[in-house]
Design a protein around this motif. Structure first.
Motif, PDB file in Angstrom:
ATOM      1  N   ALA A  96       8.585  17.589   1.661  1.00  0.00           N
ATOM      2  CA  ALA A  96       6.830  17.242   1.226  1.00  0.00           C
ATOM      3  C   ALA A  96       5.864  16.422   1.162  1.00  0.00           C
ATOM      4  N   LEU A  97       6.760  15.621   0.784  1.00  0.00           N
ATOM      5  CA  LEU A  97       6.659  14.162   0.148  1.00  0.00           C
ATOM      6  C   LEU A  97       6.785  13.332   1.593  1.00  0.00           C
ATOM      7  N   GLY A  98       8.028  13.609   1.979  1.00  0.00           N
ATOM      8  CA  GLY A  98       7.790  12.989   3.101  1.00  0.00           C
ATOM      9  C   GLY A  98       6.633  12.862   4.264  1.00  0.00           C
ATOM     10  N   LEU A  99       6.476  14.077   4.362  1.00  0.00           N
ATOM     11  CA  LEU A  99       5.219  14.675   5.331  1.00  0.00           C
ATOM     12  C   LEU A  99       3.968  13.883   4.981  1.00  0.00           C
ATOM     13  N   SER A 100       3.779  14.096   3.817  1.00  0.00           N
ATOM     14  CA  SER A 100       2.310  13.535   3.119  1.00  0.00           C
ATOM     15  C   SER A 100       2.550  11.670   2.940  1.00  0.00           C
ATOM     16  N   LEU A 101       3.764  11.603   3.146  1.00  0.00           N
ATOM     17  CA  LEU A 101       3.507  10.114   3.542  1.00  0.00           C
ATOM     18  C   LEU A 101       3.483   9.414   4.843  1.00  0.00           C
ATOM     19  N   ASN A 152       7.578  15.957 -10.091  1.00  0.00           N
ATOM     20  CA  ASN A 152       7.990  15.053  -9.768  1.00  0.00           C
ATOM     21  C   ASN A 152       9.373  15.214  -9.008  1.00  0.00           C
ATOM     22  N   GLU A 153       8.362  14.249  -8.018  1.00  0.00           N
ATOM     23  CA  GLU A 153       8.964  14.458  -6.406  1.00  0.00           C
ATOM     24  C   GLU A 153      10.260  13.660  -6.212  1.00  0.00           C
ATOM     25  N   PHE A 154      10.543  12.959  -6.891  1.00  0.00           N
ATOM     26  CA  PHE A 154      11.620  12.081  -6.947  1.00  0.00           C
ATOM     27  C   PHE A 154      12.498  12.193  -8.069  1.00  0.00           C
ATOM     28  N   ALA A 155      12.364  13.131  -9.160  1.00  0.00           N
ATOM     29  CA  ALA A 155      13.409  13.778  -9.840  1.00  0.00           C
ATOM     30  C   ALA A 155      14.008  14.834  -8.751  1.00  0.00           C
ATOM     31  N   LEU A 156      13.481  15.576  -8.814  1.00  0.00           N
ATOM     32  CA  LEU A 156      13.135  16.744  -7.341  1.00  0.00           C
ATOM     33  C   LEU A 156      14.806  16.234  -6.124  1.00  0.00           C
ATOM     34  N   ILE A 157      13.687  15.453  -5.153  1.00  0.00           N
ATOM     35  CA  ILE A 157      14.421  14.661  -4.266  1.00  0.00           C
ATOM     36  C   ILE A 157      16.208  14.255  -5.219  1.00  0.00           C
ATOM     37  N   ARG A 158      16.156  13.587  -6.255  1.00  0.00           N
ATOM     38  CA  ARG A 158      17.478  13.503  -6.558  1.00  0.00           C
ATOM     39  C   ARG A 158      18.160  14.751  -7.171  1.00  0.00           C
ATOM     40  N   LEU A 159      17.188  15.840  -7.276  1.00  0.00           N
ATOM     41  CA  LEU A 159      19.050  16.937  -7.372  1.00  0.00           C
ATOM     42  C   LEU A 159      18.595  17.639  -5.450  1.00  0.00           C
ATOM     43  N   LYS A 162      10.382  24.781  -6.775  1.00  0.00           N
ATOM     44  CA  LYS A 162      12.049  25.916  -6.955  1.00  0.00           C
ATOM     45  C   LYS A 162      12.208  25.610  -5.495  1.00  0.00           C
ATOM     46  N   GLY A 163      11.696  24.914  -4.717  1.00  0.00           N
ATOM     47  CA  GLY A 163      12.889  25.030  -3.275  1.00  0.00           C
ATOM     48  C   GLY A 163      12.487  25.644  -2.115  1.00  0.00           C
ATOM     49  N   GLU A 164      10.979  25.646  -2.615  1.00  0.00           N
ATOM     50  CA  GLU A 164      10.750  26.493  -1.097  1.00  0.00           C
ATOM     51  C   GLU A 164       9.991  25.997  -0.484  1.00  0.00           C
ATOM     52  N   LEU A 198       0.765  -0.989  -0.063  1.00  0.00           N
ATOM     53  CA  LEU A 198      -0.169   0.199   0.208  1.00  0.00           C
ATOM     54  C   LEU A 198       0.802   1.555  -0.018  1.00  0.00           C
ATOM     55  N   ILE A 199       1.737   1.158   0.559  1.00  0.00           N
ATOM     56  CA  ILE A 199       2.866   2.095   0.405  1.00  0.00           C
ATOM     57  C   ILE A 199       3.439   2.532  -0.539  1.00  0.00           C
ATOM     58  N   ALA A 200       3.527   1.760  -1.539  1.00  0.00           N
ATOM     59  CA  ALA A 200       4.481   2.122  -2.600  1.00  0.00           C
ATOM     60  C   ALA A 200       3.193   2.235  -3.640  1.00  0.00           C
ATOM     61  N   LEU A 201       2.464   1.222  -4.004  1.00  0.00           N
ATOM     62  CA  LEU A 201       0.819   2.427  -4.631  1.00  0.00           C
ATOM     63  C   LEU A 201       0.719   4.013  -4.012  1.00  0.00           C
ATOM     64  N   TYR A 202       0.643   3.601  -2.937  1.00  0.00           N
ATOM     65  CA  TYR A 202       0.672   5.321  -2.366  1.00  0.00           C
ATOM     66  C   TYR A 202       1.611   6.359  -3.016  1.00  0.00           C
ATOM     67  N   LEU A 203       2.842   6.086  -2.775  1.00  0.00           N
ATOM     68  CA  LEU A 203       4.123   6.546  -3.531  1.00  0.00           C
ATOM     69  C   LEU A 203       3.811   6.994  -5.145  1.00  0.00           C
ATOM     70  N   ALA A 204       3.428   5.362  -5.854  1.00  0.00           N
ATOM     71  CA  ALA A 204       3.272   5.994  -7.159  1.00  0.00           C
ATOM     72  C   ALA A 204       1.613   6.505  -7.601  1.00  0.00           C
ATOM     73  N   VAL A 205       0.911   6.059  -6.578  1.00  0.00           N
ATOM     74  CA  VAL A 205      -0.182   7.019  -7.395  1.00  0.00           C
ATOM     75  C   VAL A 205       0.004   8.778  -6.925  1.00  0.00           C
ATOM     76  N   TYR A 206       0.487   9.226  -6.206  1.00  0.00           N
ATOM     77  CA  TYR A 206       0.798  10.273  -5.674  1.00  0.00           C
ATOM     78  C   TYR A 206       1.439  11.219  -6.133  1.00  0.00           C
ATOM     79  N   THR A 207       2.864  10.418  -6.670  1.00  0.00           N
ATOM     80  CA  THR A 207       3.563  11.024  -7.408  1.00  0.00           C
ATOM     81  C   THR A 207       3.305  11.371  -8.560  1.00  0.00           C
ATOM     82  N   LEU A 208       2.120  10.567  -9.254  1.00  0.00           N
ATOM     83  CA  LEU A 208       1.958  10.863 -10.648  1.00  0.00           C
ATOM     84  C   LEU A 208       0.494  11.774 -10.659  1.00  0.00           C
TER      85      LEU A 208
END
Length: 133
Positions: free
Chosen positions: A51-56, A36-43, A107-109, A21-31
Motif C-alpha cells: 500500500a505504501l509503495g504504490l501510494s509512493l 504505522n506503515e514503517f513499523a509494519l514494514i519492519r515486521l 493484519k496483512g490483508e 518532497l518525497i520525504a515530506l510525502y512519506l512523513a505526512v502520509y504515514t502520520l
C-alpha cells in the motif's frame, strides 16, 4: 563537454527538491494514516509495504510531471504539494468505502492493500496527466 553539463545544476536542484518532497510525502502520509506503515514494514507485513509503495508511486508520477512542466522551482513545489494533497484525499476516500482499511492492512490483508494502492496509483496517473500548466 560544457554543453553536456549545462543542465547539471538544474538537475541537482530539481532532484534535491523532489527528494525533499518525497520525504515530506512519506512523513505526512504515514502520520495521516491510521496504521504505522514503517513499523509494519519492519515486521515484514507485505500489505503495508504494498500500500505504501504504490501510494509512493502514485505521488512520484505527478511529481515527475510537475518537474517536467514547471517553469520555476516554486511551480514544482506547489504542484508537488498538490500531488501530496491528492494522495491524502485518496486515502481518506478509500477509508469511506472500506472503513476498516488500516486494520485490514495491519493484519496483512493484501486485498485491502492492493485496493488502496491501485486507487493511489490511479489518482497519481490522472493527477500527472492533468498537470498541463
Amino acid at each position: 563537454m560544457t554543453s553536456t553539463l549545462a543542465g547539471l545544476l538544474d538537475f541537482i536542484i530539481l532532484f534535491v527538491v523532489a527528494t525533499a518532497l518525497i520525504a515530506l510525502y512519506l512523513a505526512v502520509y504515514t502520520l495521516v494514516t491510521m496504521h504505522n506503515e514503517f513499523a509494519l514494514i519492519r515486521l515484514n507485513v507485505i500489505s503495508a509495504a504494498t500500500a505504501l509503495g504504490l501510494s509512493l508511486v502514485g505521488f512520484a508520477l505527478p511529481l515527475a510531471s510537475a518537474i517536467v512542466h514547471a517553469q520555476t522551482i516554486v511551480d514544482c513545489l506547489i504542484w508537488g504539494l498538490v500531488a501530496l494533497a491528492v494522495q491524502i484525499l485518496v486515502y481518506w476516500l478509500v477509508r469511506i468505502v472500506m472503513p476498516n482499511l488500516s486494520l485490514r492492512i495491519a493484519k496483512g490483508e493484501m486485498a485491502a492493500a492492493l485496493f488502496l494502492g491501485a486507487a493511489s496509483l490511479a489518482a497519481g496517473i490522472i493527477n500527472a496527466a492533468a498537470m498541463t500548466f
